[in-house]
Design a protein around this motif. Structure first.
Motif, PDB file in Angstrom:
ATOM      1  N   GLU A  92       1.210   0.839  -4.374  1.00 17.85           N
ATOM      2  CA  GLU A  92      -0.056   1.433  -4.794  1.00 17.85           C
ATOM      3  C   GLU A  92       0.107   2.918  -5.106  1.00 17.85           C
ATOM      4  O   GLU A  92      -0.444   3.433  -6.079  1.00 17.85           O
ATOM      5  CB  GLU A  92      -1.115   1.220  -3.708  1.00 17.85           C
ATOM      6  CG  GLU A  92      -1.599  -0.217  -3.599  1.00 17.85           C
ATOM      7  CD  GLU A  92      -2.701  -0.383  -2.565  1.00 17.85           C
ATOM      8  OE1 GLU A  92      -3.241   0.653  -2.109  1.00 17.85           O
ATOM      9  OE2 GLU A  92      -3.019  -1.531  -2.221  1.00 17.85           O
ATOM     10  N   GLN A  93       0.887   3.612  -4.266  1.00 17.80           N
ATOM     11  CA  GLN A  93       1.109   5.036  -4.514  1.00 17.80           C
ATOM     12  C   GLN A  93       1.959   5.252  -5.765  1.00 17.80           C
ATOM     13  O   GLN A  93       1.706   6.181  -6.540  1.00 17.80           O
ATOM     14  CB  GLN A  93       1.794   5.673  -3.299  1.00 17.80           C
ATOM     15  CG  GLN A  93       0.913   5.709  -2.063  1.00 17.80           C
ATOM     16  CD  GLN A  93       1.575   6.430  -0.906  1.00 17.80           C
ATOM     17  OE1 GLN A  93       2.236   7.449  -1.092  1.00 17.80           O
ATOM     18  NE2 GLN A  93       1.407   5.894   0.292  1.00 17.80           N
ATOM     19  N   LEU A  94       2.935   4.396  -5.955  1.00 22.29           N
ATOM     20  CA  LEU A  94       3.785   4.529  -7.139  1.00 22.29           C
ATOM     21  C   LEU A  94       2.985   4.285  -8.414  1.00 22.29           C
ATOM     22  O   LEU A  94       3.097   5.027  -9.395  1.00 22.29           O
ATOM     23  CB  LEU A  94       4.959   3.550  -7.049  1.00 22.29           C
ATOM     24  CG  LEU A  94       6.092   3.715  -8.054  1.00 22.29           C
ATOM     25  CD1 LEU A  94       6.753   5.079  -7.897  1.00 22.29           C
ATOM     26  CD2 LEU A  94       7.127   2.609  -7.875  1.00 22.29           C
ATOM     27  N   HIS A  95       2.160   3.261  -8.400  1.00 27.94           N
ATOM     28  CA  HIS A  95       1.340   2.966  -9.567  1.00 27.94           C
ATOM     29  C   HIS A  95       0.302   4.063  -9.818  1.00 27.94           C
ATOM     30  O   HIS A  95      -0.065   4.330 -10.967  1.00 27.94           O
ATOM     31  CB  HIS A  95       0.651   1.618  -9.402  1.00 27.94           C
ATOM     32  CG  HIS A  95       1.583   0.457  -9.518  1.00 27.94           C
ATOM     33  ND1 HIS A  95       1.313  -0.785  -8.977  1.00 27.94           N
ATOM     34  CD2 HIS A  95       2.814   0.347 -10.100  1.00 27.94           C
ATOM     35  CE1 HIS A  95       2.316  -1.614  -9.240  1.00 27.94           C
ATOM     36  NE2 HIS A  95       3.232  -0.945  -9.919  1.00 27.94           N
ATOM     37  N   ALA A  96      -0.168   4.693  -8.749  1.00 22.75           N
ATOM     38  CA  ALA A  96      -1.110   5.805  -8.919  1.00 22.75           C
ATOM     39  C   ALA A  96      -0.458   6.978  -9.639  1.00 22.75           C
ATOM     40  O   ALA A  96      -1.150   7.770 -10.295  1.00 22.75           O
ATOM     41  CB  ALA A  96      -1.634   6.256  -7.558  1.00 22.75           C
ATOM     42  N   LEU A  97       0.855   7.073  -9.533  1.00 23.23           N
ATOM     43  CA  LEU A  97       1.605   8.112 -10.237  1.00 23.23           C
ATOM     44  C   LEU A  97       1.972   7.691 -11.662  1.00 23.23           C
ATOM     45  O   LEU A  97       2.727   8.390 -12.339  1.00 23.23           O
ATOM     46  CB  LEU A  97       2.883   8.436  -9.462  1.00 23.23           C
ATOM     47  CG  LEU A  97       2.688   9.068  -8.076  1.00 23.23           C
ATOM     48  CD1 LEU A  97       4.024   9.143  -7.344  1.00 23.23           C
ATOM     49  CD2 LEU A  97       2.059  10.442  -8.197  1.00 23.23           C
ATOM     50  N   ALA A 104       0.813  -1.215   0.000  1.00 21.04           N
ATOM     51  CA  ALA A 104       0.000   0.000   0.000  1.00 21.04           C
ATOM     52  C   ALA A 104       0.846   1.264   0.000  1.00 21.04           C
ATOM     53  O   ALA A 104       0.678   2.138  -0.851  1.00 21.04           O
ATOM     54  CB  ALA A 104      -0.940  -0.006   1.205  1.00 21.04           C
ATOM     55  N   ASN A 105       1.760   1.364   0.931  1.00 17.93           N
ATOM     56  CA  ASN A 105       2.508   2.608   1.081  1.00 17.93           C
ATOM     57  C   ASN A 105       3.524   2.847  -0.025  1.00 17.93           C
ATOM     58  O   ASN A 105       3.972   3.974  -0.203  1.00 17.93           O
ATOM     59  CB  ASN A 105       3.233   2.641   2.437  1.00 17.93           C
ATOM     60  CG  ASN A 105       2.276   2.924   3.583  1.00 17.93           C
ATOM     61  OD1 ASN A 105       1.205   3.468   3.367  1.00 17.93           O
ATOM     62  ND2 ASN A 105       2.645   2.529   4.776  1.00 17.93           N
TER      63      ASN A 105
END
Length: 282
Positions: A35-40, A31-32
């Motif tokens: 998921e954040q990297l893929h959201a970018l 998650a930390n």
């Protein structure tokens, strides 16, 4: 920026080659981080090695199954069972957390000429490295190690999912290896104008062999000079504070724009290690 590389030491402590993320530095990789990297709209590539230090689960499992070569550190990629176990480890420790791609370093696993102040002649280097490898592998198979290593990763990932393309940036190549989703780079090169010039011919020659996905370290790997080590022969001891290095870097960047993988290496007391790539993940 399409991809960032997490180079060596993603593991815990001195467990070199352990295919896991250090829980203290990566407490919640799903998650930390991912998921954040893929959201970018970016990806993460993690370096893995065929060599494993003792003390970790990966090394122990290989040893218990008889999958280590004679140096008791390098797994035997010529055994199908060893390749399958290697993928199981990479999947459990990395791929299952959402890791997107692989930096397969040291895929010519036996090197003995990286020492001393004087660079051996090409014939000497061949004899030195062949002699080292012959202690563990029949000379007939030495150069094919990266082929089998790449095969195991490709088949393992494809058997796990068909929804993510296999991307393997690897330091060595063998005929036909590109069928396994590999991109070869020219290794740990030094920052000087002569090296930049030679990269053009090197790239053309390897592409002629039928492996067009080739790249290099933009800006080189060894930027400074260490006279006691022949290969550490960059011309810019001040790194990016040297205006000459900045010019070399820009020219290297211009050349890199013409490669199928546009890859910036900022390392060894210059900045950090960053990876810029295009098209492969599209």
């Amino acid at each position: 920026m399409d991809c960032i590389v997490l180079d060596w030491r993603s593991w815990t402590g001195e467990l070199w080659g352990q295919k896991t993320l250090d829980p203290e530095r990566f407490p919640d990789p799903d998650a930390n981080m991912m998921e954040q990297l893929h959201a970018l709209k970016s990806k993460l590539m993690v370096s893995i090695w065929p060599i494993m230090n003792s003390g970790g689960d990966n090394h122990r499992e290989m040893d218990e199954n008889g999958y280590l070569l004679g140096n008791q550190a390098t797994y035997d990629a010529f055994q199908e069972g060893a390749r399958q176990l290697y993928w199981q480890q990479a999947n459990a420790g990395l791929f299952s957390h959402g890791i997107d791609a692989w930096l397969c370093d040291c895929t010519e696993p036996f090197e003995a000429d990286w020492k001393g102040a004087v660079k051996p002649e090409p014939e000497q280097r061949m004899l030195i490295n062949t002699g080292e490898a012959k202690s563990y592998l029949d000379p007939e198979y030495i150069n094919a190690y990266s082929l089998l290593h790449s095969k195991g990763i490709y088949e393992g990932q494809r058997s796990t999912t068909d929804s993510k393309r296999v991307v393997n940036l690897t330091r060595s190549a063998y005929a036909g290896q590109h069928r396994y989703g590999t991109i070869t780079w020219s290794g740990d090169i030094a920052a000087n104008w002569d090296t930049l010039k030679k990269q053009i011919a090197d790239g053309l020659n390897i592409c002629v062999t039928g492996s067009p996905y080739w790249t290099f370290d933009i800006g080189a790997f060894f930027v400074q000079n260490k006279p006691e080590l022949w290969f550490w022969n960059g011309d810019f001891d001040k790194g990016v504070d040297d205006l000459g290095y900045r010019e070399l870097y820009v020219r290297w960047f211009q050349l890199g724009a013409f490669l199928p993988m546009f890859r910036s290496s900022l390392t060894h007391n210059v900045f950090s290690y960053v990876f810029i790539e295009r098209q492969w993940f599209k």
